[in-house]
Design a protein around this motif. Structure first.
Motif, short mmCIF file in Angstrom:
data_model
loop_
_atom_site.label_atom_id
_atom_site.label_comp_id
_atom_site.label_asym_id
_atom_site.label_seq_id
_atom_site.Cartn_x
_atom_site.Cartn_y
_atom_site.Cartn_z
N ARG A 150 0.78 -1.11 0.11
CA ARG A 150 0.03 -0.23 0.00
C ARG A 150 0.85 1.09 -0.04
O ARG A 150 1.89 1.40 0.82
N ALA A 151 0.59 2.16 -0.91
CA ALA A 151 1.25 3.61 -0.74
C ALA A 151 0.45 4.58 -1.33
O ALA A 151 -0.52 4.43 -2.26
N VAL A 152 0.30 5.52 -0.71
CA VAL A 152 -0.81 6.68 -0.88
C VAL A 152 -0.47 8.06 -0.76
O VAL A 152 0.82 8.23 0.05
N GLU A 153 -0.96 8.90 -1.40
CA GLU A 153 -0.78 10.44 -1.29
C GLU A 153 -1.86 10.81 -0.49
O GLU A 153 -3.25 10.42 -0.67
N SER A 154 -1.70 11.72 0.27
CA SER A 154 -2.57 12.42 1.29
C SER A 154 -2.15 13.90 2.00
O SER A 154 -0.79 13.84 1.79
N VAL A 155 -3.06 14.42 2.46
CA VAL A 155 -2.67 15.83 3.15
C VAL A 155 -2.72 15.31 4.65
O VAL A 155 -1.61 15.70 5.43
N ASP A 156 -3.82 14.97 5.09
CA ASP A 156 -3.91 14.41 6.60
C ASP A 156 -4.31 13.29 6.78
O ASP A 156 -4.84 12.96 7.96
N GLY A 157 -4.66 12.42 5.96
CA GLY A 157 -5.18 10.90 6.20
C GLY A 157 -6.57 10.88 6.03
O GLY A 157 -6.95 9.69 6.33
N MET A 158 -7.05 12.01 5.82
CA MET A 158 -8.66 11.69 5.91
C MET A 158 -9.21 11.29 4.57
O MET A 158 -10.35 10.68 4.36
N SER A 159 -8.37 11.45 3.34
CA SER A 159 -8.60 10.85 2.11
C SER A 159 -7.38 10.70 1.57
O SER A 159 -6.47 11.50 1.91
N ALA A 160 -7.50 10.17 0.54
CA ALA A 160 -6.22 9.63 0.01
C ALA A 160 -6.04 9.00 -1.32
O ALA A 160 -7.34 8.67 -1.69
N ALA A 161 -5.12 9.07 -2.16
CA ALA A 161 -5.30 8.67 -3.49
C ALA A 161 -3.89 7.55 -3.57
O ALA A 161 -3.08 7.78 -3.07
N ILE A 212 -4.79 -0.51 -5.35
CA ILE A 212 -5.30 0.65 -6.33
C ILE A 212 -6.41 1.14 -5.75
O ILE A 212 -7.01 1.79 -6.56
N THR A 213 -6.67 1.16 -4.32
CA THR A 213 -7.80 1.92 -3.85
C THR A 213 -7.73 3.09 -3.45
O THR A 213 -6.58 3.23 -2.59
N ASN A 214 -8.50 4.01 -3.73
CA ASN A 214 -8.50 5.18 -2.94
C ASN A 214 -9.40 5.39 -1.73
O ASN A 214 -9.88 4.58 -1.34
N LYS A 215 -9.04 6.35 -1.10
CA LYS A 215 -9.92 6.61 0.11
C LYS A 215 -10.58 8.10 0.17
O LYS A 215 -10.07 9.09 0.12
N PRO A 216 -11.85 7.77 0.19
CA PRO A 216 -12.88 6.84 0.23
C PRO A 216 -12.79 5.98 -1.34
O PRO A 216 -12.28 6.73 -2.06
N PRO A 217 -13.52 4.82 -1.49
CA PRO A 217 -14.03 3.99 -0.47
C PRO A 217 -13.14 3.18 0.51
O PRO A 217 -13.60 2.66 1.51
N GLY A 218 -11.90 2.96 0.21
CA GLY A 218 -11.26 2.31 1.05
C GLY A 218 -10.53 3.01 2.38
O GLY A 218 -10.92 4.30 2.61
N THR A 219 -9.95 2.49 3.23
CA THR A 219 -9.11 3.24 4.19
C THR A 219 -7.97 3.22 3.86
O THR A 219 -7.30 2.48 2.92
N ILE A 220 -7.02 3.94 4.78
CA ILE A 220 -5.34 3.77 4.26
C ILE A 220 -4.87 2.47 4.75
O ILE A 220 -4.47 1.51 4.05
N GLU A 221 -5.11 2.21 6.04
CA GLU A 221 -4.87 0.53 6.70
C GLU A 221 -5.87 -0.35 6.28
O GLU A 221 -6.97 0.08 6.05
N TRP A 222 -5.48 -1.54 6.19
CA TRP A 222 -6.44 -2.65 6.02
C TRP A 222 -7.23 -3.16 7.24
O TRP A 222 -8.30 -3.46 7.10
N GLU A 223 -6.30 -3.11 8.37
CA GLU A 223 -6.89 -3.46 9.60
C GLU A 223 -7.45 -5.01 9.47
O GLU A 223 -8.26 -5.61 9.56
#
Ligand code: XMP
Length: 315
Positions: free
Chosen positions: A262-273, A304-315
């Motif tokens: 998992r690798a994402v771009e984000s500003v504050d973790g609230m949303s991510a690409a 390759i999932t963005n947040k939303p609909p996914g989250t960053i962690e999978w848990e």
């Protein structure tokens, strides 16, 4: 305009004024607690106890990284290896919220012992403005309250000091850069650690697998960014899934686990690409993970999932 030098001066004076006795702070290696600890060390070096609790679910070399970082500023950080106390109650636990709860409780218990041991009266926390503001005065959610050891001060009679409570993450990073702390640009890491990057029981074996996979992801992406092949993502790690698939080992068919990267771009973790990591880099990650963990992992997938609909962690 936020001035980190001015902020540090005021925060140091604030801590000096309030912390009139022995004071404890839990350093997690994250940017907030490190900045709070660095300020505390400037303010009250002789009366500060700095503790890093190793839950066993930390990234490779984390305790040593934290110890060295504080040593470089002349501060001693006590590393408490509490891993046995975390692994045992997590035996057979697969539900993520239960994992979080158990880990949060263990952190509090270990911390309580340390505070009692050295007779601390004050507790410094790296709580920042969004932790409070977004929920009108309460800690934002169980995630953050755990991470900041919520509930601890009242329960153990410790008086709480929060030198960062009026500033935001980007300002904390500015302070970290100003103080030349190694954590300034560090990616976020969840309080419950690798336990929530294992989908299933967080056993020793599973933890070793995900620790190695996370290490490889970090090394490869950081090397690729150093070489200018890509920008370093906002956050990047590996997840151990319980999915076993057939693979080939030597001449025989063998079942092995699937690791997700998992690798994402984000500003504050609230949303991510999801990060558009170059294929040559993904290739290296995949080959290294399956080579290094050849008896256990035979498949690597990229999320390759963005947040939303996914989250960053999978848990
Ligand atoms: P999710 O998975 O909810 O994560 O999209 C958003 C960001 O929060 C981090 N995270 C945590 N941070 N304590 C923390 O301080 C926690 O318990 C925790 N759990 C998730 C996650 O890594 C991501 O950056």
């Amino acid at each position: 305009m936020f001035d980190p030098a001015e902020f540090v001066e005021e925060a140091v004076a604030h801590v000096k004024e309030l912390a009139t006795g022995r004071t404890i702070i839990g350093a997690s290696g994250g940017v907030d607690s490190t900045v709070a600890a660095a300020i505390a060390h400037k303010a009250i070096p002789g009366q500060l106890t700095l503790v890093f609790v190793d839950s066993g679910y930390m990234r490779r070399g984390e305790g040593e990284f934290v110890r060295k970082m504080f040593a470089s500023m002349g501060a001693e950080c006590k590393i408490v290896d509490a891993s046995e106390r975390f692994f045992k109650p997590l035996e057979g636990v697969i539900e993520p919220e239960r994992k979080r709860k158990i880990i949060g409780e263990q952190f509090i218990r270990v911390f309580e012992e340390e505070a009692t041991r050295d007779g601390s009266e004050f507790l410094i926390q790296g709580t920042i403005a969004p932790d409070w503001i977004e929920s009108g005065g309460e800690l934002r959610d169980t995630i953050k309250s755990h991470h900041n050891v919520g509930g601890l001060p009242e329960k153990f009679g410790l008086k709480l000091i929060e030198p960062l409570r009026d500033i935001y993450k980007d300002e904390v990073r500015k302070v970290a850069r100003y103080l030349e702390l190694d954590v300034a640009e560090r990616q976020p890491f969840p309080g419950p650690g690798l336990a929530i990057r294992i989908l299933g029981e967080p056993t020793w074996e599973a933890t070793e697998i995900v620790r190695e996979a996370c290490w490889i992801v970090e090394e490869e992406l950081e090397a690729a960014a150093d070489k200018g092949l890509m920008e370093l993502p906002w956050q990047y790690f590996a997840v151990l899934t319980p999915v076993k698939t057939v693979g080939v080992q030597g001449d025989i068919r063998a079942y092995g686990y699937t690791v997700a990267v998992r690798a994402v771009e984000s500003v504050d973790g609230m949303s991510a690409a999801y990060s558009k990591v170059p294929h040559e880099v993904l290739d290296r990650i995949s080959i290294r993970i399956t080579n290094s963990l050849s008896n256990m992992v035979n498949r690597v997938v990229y999320d390759i999932t963005n947040k939303p609909p996914g989250t960053i962690e999978w848990e």
